[in-house]
Design a protein around this motif. Sequence first.
Motif, mmCIF file in Angstrom:
data_model
loop_
_atom_site.group_PDB
_atom_site.id
_atom_site.type_symbol
_atom_site.label_atom_id
_atom_site.label_comp_id
_atom_site.label_asym_id
_atom_site.label_seq_id
_atom_site.Cartn_x
_atom_site.Cartn_y
_atom_site.Cartn_z
ATOM 1 N N ALA A 51 0.819 -1.213 0.000
ATOM 2 C CA ALA A 51 0.000 0.000 0.000
ATOM 3 C C ALA A 51 0.851 1.260 0.000
ATOM 4 O O ALA A 51 0.316 2.359 -0.158
ATOM 5 N N VAL A 52 2.184 1.124 0.197
ATOM 6 C CA VAL A 52 3.073 2.295 0.273
ATOM 7 C C VAL A 52 4.400 1.976 -0.396
ATOM 8 O O VAL A 52 4.741 0.809 -0.640
ATOM 9 N N ASP A 53 5.182 3.024 -0.670
ATOM 10 C CA ASP A 53 6.588 2.842 -1.026
ATOM 11 C C ASP A 53 7.356 2.558 0.259
ATOM 12 O O ASP A 53 7.219 3.303 1.254
ATOM 13 N N GLY A 54 8.156 1.509 0.267
ATOM 14 C CA GLY A 54 8.896 1.195 1.493
ATOM 15 C C GLY A 54 9.617 -0.123 1.384
ATOM 16 O O GLY A 54 10.166 -0.459 0.318
ATOM 17 N N TYR A 55 9.565 -0.881 2.465
ATOM 18 C CA TYR A 55 10.294 -2.135 2.521
ATOM 19 C C TYR A 55 9.386 -3.246 3.070
ATOM 20 O O TYR A 55 8.769 -3.082 4.133
ATOM 21 N N ALA A 56 9.298 -4.338 2.314
ATOM 22 C CA ALA A 56 8.664 -5.545 2.830
ATOM 23 C C ALA A 56 9.657 -6.219 3.757
ATOM 24 O O ALA A 56 10.854 -6.340 3.432
ATOM 25 N N VAL A 57 9.169 -6.631 4.910
ATOM 26 C CA VAL A 57 10.093 -7.150 5.921
ATOM 27 C C VAL A 57 9.615 -8.476 6.482
ATOM 28 O O VAL A 57 8.426 -8.780 6.509
ATOM 29 N N ASN A 58 10.611 -9.267 6.931
ATOM 30 C CA ASN A 58 10.368 -10.487 7.692
ATOM 31 C C ASN A 58 11.300 -10.404 8.897
ATOM 32 O O ASN A 58 12.525 -10.355 8.734
ATOM 33 N N PRO A 59 10.767 -10.327 10.112
ATOM 34 C CA PRO A 59 11.638 -10.105 11.278
ATOM 35 C C PRO A 59 12.617 -11.254 11.488
ATOM 36 O O PRO A 59 12.461 -12.347 10.936
ATOM 37 N N ASP A 60 13.623 -10.959 12.274
ATOM 38 C CA ASP A 60 14.580 -12.031 12.583
ATOM 39 C C ASP A 60 13.926 -13.081 13.486
ATOM 40 O O ASP A 60 12.756 -12.943 13.877
ATOM 41 N N LEU A 61 14.661 -14.100 13.820
ATOM 42 C CA LEU A 61 14.089 -15.222 14.559
ATOM 43 C C LEU A 61 13.613 -14.825 15.944
ATOM 44 O O LEU A 61 12.820 -15.539 16.567
ATOM 45 N N SER A 62 14.072 -13.677 16.421
ATOM 46 C CA SER A 62 13.616 -13.172 17.723
ATOM 47 C C SER A 62 12.421 -12.258 17.599
ATOM 48 O O SER A 62 11.929 -11.718 18.596
ATOM 49 N N GLY A 63 11.989 -12.033 16.346
ATOM 50 C CA GLY A 63 10.834 -11.171 16.119
ATOM 51 C C GLY A 63 11.174 -9.698 16.098
ATOM 52 O O GLY A 63 10.277 -8.849 16.202
ATOM 53 N N ASN A 64 12.463 -9.368 15.911
ATOM 54 C CA ASN A 64 12.896 -7.973 15.915
ATOM 55 C C ASN A 64 13.037 -7.441 14.494
ATOM 56 O O ASN A 64 13.265 -8.186 13.533
ATOM 57 N N TYR A 65 12.944 -6.111 14.406
ATOM 58 C CA TYR A 65 13.052 -5.435 13.101
ATOM 59 C C TYR A 65 14.181 -4.403 13.109
ATOM 60 O O TYR A 65 14.127 -3.418 12.399
ATOM 61 N N GLY A 95 1.525 -0.484 -4.713
ATOM 62 C CA GLY A 95 0.817 -1.306 -5.687
ATOM 63 C C GLY A 95 1.609 -2.483 -6.185
ATOM 64 O O GLY A 95 1.081 -3.321 -6.932
ATOM 65 N N GLY A 96 2.882 -2.579 -5.793
ATOM 66 C CA GLY A 96 3.714 -3.676 -6.257
ATOM 67 C C GLY A 96 3.409 -4.979 -5.534
ATOM 68 O O GLY A 96 2.932 -4.991 -4.396
ATOM 69 N N LEU A 97 3.696 -6.103 -6.220
ATOM 70 C CA LEU A 97 3.497 -7.421 -5.619
ATOM 71 C C LEU A 97 4.484 -7.634 -4.470
ATOM 72 O O LEU A 97 5.625 -7.158 -4.527
ATOM 73 N N LEU A 98 4.046 -8.358 -3.454
ATOM 74 C CA LEU A 98 4.885 -8.661 -2.307
ATOM 75 C C LEU A 98 5.349 -10.112 -2.365
ATOM 76 O O LEU A 98 4.603 -11.001 -2.777
ATOM 77 N N PRO A 99 6.579 -10.353 -1.919
ATOM 78 C CA PRO A 99 7.076 -11.743 -1.938
ATOM 79 C C PRO A 99 6.444 -12.561 -0.822
ATOM 80 O O PRO A 99 5.984 -12.022 0.198
ATOM 81 N N ASP A 100 6.419 -13.860 -1.006
ATOM 82 C CA ASP A 100 6.023 -14.749 0.087
ATOM 83 C C ASP A 100 6.958 -14.494 1.260
ATOM 84 O O ASP A 100 8.143 -14.188 1.088
#
Length: 402
Positions: A51-65, A95-100
């Motif tokens: 929905a925005v320009d930015g960064y798709a993220v997946n937190p580390d194994l501790s759940g941190n960003y 509007g761009g597709l997000l990775p799994d």
Amino acid sequence: MLNSLEDAQQELIKNIEPLAAEPVSLLEAVGRISSTEILADCNMPGELRSAVDGYAVNPDLSGNYDQLLVIGQLKMGEVPNSPLVPGQAIGVLTGGLLPDGAVAVIPHEKVQIKDNYLKSLEFVKPGNNFKQPGEDFHKGDLILGQATRITPGLVALLATFGHGQIQVYHRPRVSILSLGSNVVPCSSQAARGEIRDANGPMLASLVKLDGGLISSVELAGQKDMTQIKTQLLQMLEQSELVITTGGTYTDGINEIHVLIDEIGARPLFREIPIQPGSHNGGAVLGSRLIISLSGNPAACAVGYHLFAAPALRALQGIEPLLPRVNAICSSRYTKKTASRRFVRALATPREDGWAVSILPGQKPSMIRSLVDCNALIDLPPGHPPMEAGLEVSILLLDRSAV
């Protein structure tokens, strides 16, 4: 013969079938009336998007960003070819597709990048800034109803679902004939005893607003009855609806009634007891309609809204009658009504309902009240003079207002 407005309107509508449908380009569809419904053939959006320009993220194994490896930047239209794993981030566009594997999207202004590692500057909630599949429309949702006026918003929606062409009702063809022998074209210099044609241009404008096509706007002028009869029949050949205005009324004989009888048309209603415009009438010849209105401009306009406009809407398959609401009138009206009267007015929506004020220039011959008129106050027969603050029933001339 019918003697109430509602009976006359129902008799008119009963004799009308919607016109055939035709395909039109979506670029030409605005204002037209849909003849079929359309359902969504897929979810919209169809896939998970940012929905925005930015960064798709997946937190580390501790759940941190606070230390995510930035693995790249997705371009607009690019399809991700690998999932995000814990501890990774990737640049995305609105509007761009997000990775799994993406858990959220962080706006670019809410991150800090150092040595290709991302730190979030805000609390990240899973699903933040996602466009979820089907959040706008689900497959099978109604996106266009039958008998719906096409708006620019609907054009955008239909385009999104790939509809470059849609089915709509044909626009009714309308001819307008002034029967007044003293009426001259509006661009003419009127001699003494003559008047310029205001009704023709006014009715043509109203017809266009109601989705009709103008076939012709003509004057009977000094023609005799035989010539006018021929003129009327020619207009009926090229139009679904002919609107006449004015004409003589002497010794209890109405000129348009004589014409209707002579061409073999079937009267639907005559002499409905309303003011202004008690000599309105309607007739049908085959599938062609004739609506006769007063020659006085204000009475002509009121008659149009009560009879001609419903006919035009019925021909296009939409609700024919005007919406009715109650409103508080801020004006006094000092005239007692003998017959049912429609008072030209200006209606305004408020948080607690509708307010309405009576416009100046209420004589049937006066045009002043038409300039800002968007409503008709419906006063029943025998209504006494009206004080300000009374609740009244009004007809809204703009259907989109409700």
